[in-house]
Write an enzyme that holds these catalytic residues in place. Structure first.
Site, PDB file in Angstrom:
ATOM      1  N   GLU A 186       8.876  15.736  15.769  1.00  0.00           N
ATOM      2  CA  GLU A 186       9.666  15.477  14.562  1.00  0.00           C
ATOM      3  C   GLU A 186       9.294  16.566  13.550  1.00  0.00           C
ATOM      4  O   GLU A 186       8.145  16.636  13.102  1.00  0.00           O
ATOM      5  CB  GLU A 186       9.325  14.083  14.027  1.00  0.00           C
ATOM      6  CG  GLU A 186      10.221  13.656  12.901  1.00  0.00           C
ATOM      7  CD  GLU A 186       9.958  12.216  12.471  1.00  0.00           C
ATOM      8  OE1 GLU A 186       8.845  11.702  12.685  1.00  0.00           O
ATOM      9  OE2 GLU A 186      10.879  11.608  11.886  1.00  0.00           O
ATOM     10  N   CYS A 240      13.310  10.544   8.176  1.00  0.00           N
ATOM     11  CA  CYS A 240      13.191  10.159   9.596  1.00  0.00           C
ATOM     12  C   CYS A 240      14.537  10.275  10.289  1.00  0.00           C
ATOM     13  O   CYS A 240      14.599  10.385  11.508  1.00  0.00           O
ATOM     14  CB  CYS A 240      12.753   8.697   9.727  1.00  0.00           C
ATOM     15  SG  CYS A 240      11.262   8.344   8.859  1.00  0.00           S
ATOM     16  N   LYS A 264       0.880  -1.177   0.000  1.00  0.00           N
ATOM     17  CA  LYS A 264       0.000   0.000   0.000  1.00  0.00           C
ATOM     18  C   LYS A 264       0.911   1.218   0.000  1.00  0.00           C
ATOM     19  O   LYS A 264       1.460   1.583   1.036  1.00  0.00           O
ATOM     20  CB  LYS A 264      -0.919   0.032   1.225  1.00  0.00           C
ATOM     21  CG  LYS A 264      -1.964   1.131   1.111  1.00  0.00           C
ATOM     22  CD  LYS A 264      -2.620   1.486   2.427  1.00  0.00           C
ATOM     23  CE  LYS A 264      -1.834   2.460   3.231  1.00  0.00           C
ATOM     24  NZ  LYS A 264      -1.496   3.755   2.588  1.00  0.00           N
ATOM     25  N   GLU A 307       9.525   0.752  11.085  1.00  0.00           N
ATOM     26  CA  GLU A 307      10.522   1.830  11.004  1.00  0.00           C
ATOM     27  C   GLU A 307       9.755   3.121  11.237  1.00  0.00           C
ATOM     28  O   GLU A 307       9.052   3.603  10.348  1.00  0.00           O
ATOM     29  CB  GLU A 307      11.191   1.847   9.618  1.00  0.00           C
ATOM     30  CG  GLU A 307      11.957   0.588   9.273  1.00  0.00           C
ATOM     31  CD  GLU A 307      13.137   0.315  10.195  1.00  0.00           C
ATOM     32  OE1 GLU A 307      13.485   1.191  11.021  1.00  0.00           O
ATOM     33  OE2 GLU A 307      13.689  -0.794  10.112  1.00  0.00           O
TER      34      GLU A 307
HETATM   35  C1  SIN Z   1      13.688   7.486   6.236  1.00  0.00           C
HETATM   36  O1  SIN Z   1      13.576   8.690   6.332  1.00  0.00           O
HETATM   37  O2  SIN Z   1      12.844   6.713   6.684  1.00  0.00           O
HETATM   38  C2  SIN Z   1      14.818   6.834   5.537  1.00  0.00           C
HETATM   39  C3  SIN Z   1      16.006   7.623   5.424  1.00  0.00           C
HETATM   40  C4  SIN Z   1      17.118   6.879   4.779  1.00  0.00           C
HETATM   41  O3  SIN Z   1      17.040   5.692   4.459  1.00  0.00           O
HETATM   42  O4  SIN Z   1      18.144   7.509   4.631  1.00  0.00           O
END
Ligand code: SIN
Length: 497
Positions: free
Chosen positions: A401, A304, A194, A270
């Protein structure tokens, strides 16, 4: 498409844009295109303008179930294919994606907005997960041991999990799919993806390309949807589904985990980050600013792993802030296909609103704007690269964040106090440390509660390294030698001879 874009980016851009106009009005199920069962459409916009650039089919819960059934059938045969043969299919996927770098990158820019150079980097990174996992596929190891009693042998092997649901984010429209997909296929699984409603085009084109590269029908199914909750609720109950792999916010991760618990599914999560970026007074400040720019700004500051809070030793806080502000002010912001641009728009209006509100609140609470601090006066979802000085420790901008081009700087005088600040968050994905004293750097790295640390490095993502978080930043790891085992079961056979 404008003549300028055509002349700069040539045929690949033209192909990608043509596809936007007419293709992807269907779902990719069982190796082919099929209509969604209720005719729903998802509008995809270009974040650089806000204009609608494509409409894709929106899948229903019934479509998700059809995809799970196709995956179930395909996985039964795929699990029996020899590892070497599976590995060669993965290698062919790597080659195919590399050969389509320009086209995929242009598609990513169109729906995500990131600069073309970042988008090309993403395609290389995305493809690399296939090359790496082609190598891992033939190295899935088991174990043979003699039981302590000597009475029997302990034989352990790792069969595939079965059918995996993959729920992927918009910030890396290709790489966050392939980081999951390549090891899942290598281990012998089938998947139902998805993709996010903001960036479904890259996902659909990826599926088509992987099919051309030799992935058997039914192993990779892509079902975008406008009704994510209902889609997930249905798919998670399909009896063949044995695992959920998700990249996205911690908030959504918690909801998916609760529901996966109903069927005791395996999960890899993640989730969000809130990375501290620590600069000691003895750091090479040129390197620290360069690393800070990468850690903060890569992929339009929407990662992230992004540096979220800059914790800078008081003796160099003013100098670091001034240099960082100078570097941020020099960033050219604009549409990802515009020449010289290194920061694109944010993904959508709510993201822009969130970033803007966080900065305004920090300023109201006493932070000073060293550069930026405003939205850009143009269409699309642009925010100026921003550095905030004198941010109070623990203020909302250091807790949320940010997911935008904003660098709040907090100064510290005491290492223990800095470590407490760094760890004062439920998140634990990444951290960064800059110092010329390697033993201090290693000791501080070990004290930061995060799954990944950049020590004198602003970029740490690598298919060969374990990607994942501690605390509420996630469960499990992607990439490295660990990643493929996440998509395997462990079976122990007791025997004797
Ligand atoms: C992410 O922001 O989830 C991944 C970042 C990355 O793999 O560098």
């Amino acid at each position: 498409m404008s003549d300028t874009i055509r002349s700069v980016f040539g045929a690949a851009a033209a192909t990608a844009r043509r596809r936007l106009a007419g293709m992807y009005r269907q779902l990719f199920i069982n190796g082919g295109w099929r209509d969604g069962s209720d005719g729903a459409r998802i509008e995809v916009d270009d974040p650089a303008t806000g204009d609608i650039i494509a409409e894709v089919a929106g899948g229903t819960p019934a479509d998700a179930l059809a995809a799970c059934s196709a995956a179930e059938r395909a996985q039964k045969s795929w699990a029996k294919v020899a590892p070497r043969e599976r590995s060669e299919v993965l290698r062919s996927c790597w080659q195919t994606l590399v050969a389509h770098t320009d086209e995929l990158a242009t598609l990513i820019v169109s729906e995500h907005g990131k600069p073309l150079a970042d988008a090309k980097g993403e395609v290389t990174y995305a493809a690399e997960f296939f090359r790496w996992n082609a190598e891992e596929t033939v190295r899935i190891r088991g174990e043979l041991a003699i039981a302590p009693s000597g009475a029997n042998r302990i034989l352990v092997h790792h069969p595939p999990v079965g059918v995996v649901l993959m729920i992927t984010p918009w910030n890396f429209p290709a790489a966050m799919i392939t980081r999951k997909l390549a090891p899942a296929l290598g281990a012998g699984n089938a998947v139902v993806i998805k993709p996010p409603s903001q960036t479904p085009l890259t996902a659909l084109r990826l599926a088509e390309l992987l099919s051309e590269a030799g992935v058997p029908d039914g192993l990779v199914n892509v079902v975008p949807t406008k009704t994510s909750g209902a889609w997930y609720d249905a798919a998670v109950d399909h009896q063949a589904v044995r695992m959920v792999s998700f990249t996205g916010s911690t908030e959504v991760g918690r909801v998916l985990l609760r529901r996966a618990a109903d069927r005791v599914l395996k999960t890899v999560m993640e989730l969000g980050g809130n990375a501290p970026f620590v600069v000691f007074a003895d750091a090479d400040l040129d390197a620290a600013v360069e690393g800070a720019m990468v850690a903060k700004m890569r992929h339009s500051a929407e990662t992230c792993t992004a540096a979220n809070r800059f914790l800078v030793e008081a003796a160099v806080a003013d100098e670091f802030t001034a240099r960082l502000a100078e570097a941020m002010a020099a960033v050219r912001v604009g549409g990802g296909l515009e020449v010289g641009v290194s920061c694109g728009p944010l993904i959508d209006a709510p993201s822009l609103e969130k970033v803007s509100n966080l900065v305004d609140a920090a300023v109201s609470a006493g932070a000073t704007v060293a550069t930026g601090g405003t939205r850009l006066d143009r269409s699309g979802y642009f925010y100026a690269p921003t550095v905030l000085a004198g941010v109070a420790p623990g203020s909302p901008i250091t807790r949320e964040e940010i997911f935008g081009p904003v660098a709040p700087v907090v100064s510290f005088t005491d290492v223990d106090q800095m470590i407490d600040l760094a760890n004062d968050t439920e998140m634990g994905l990444t951290g960064y440390v800059y110092t010329r004293d390697l033993s201090k750097g290693l000791a501080v790295s070990e004290r930061i509660q995060a799954g990944m640390i950049g020590l004198n490095r602003g970029a740490l993502s690598d298919p060969a390294a374990p990607f994942g978080g501690m605390k509420q930043s996630g469960l499990g790891r992607e990439g490295s030698t660990e990643g493929i085992y996440e998509f395997c079961e462990t079976q122990y056979i007791a025997t004797s001879w």
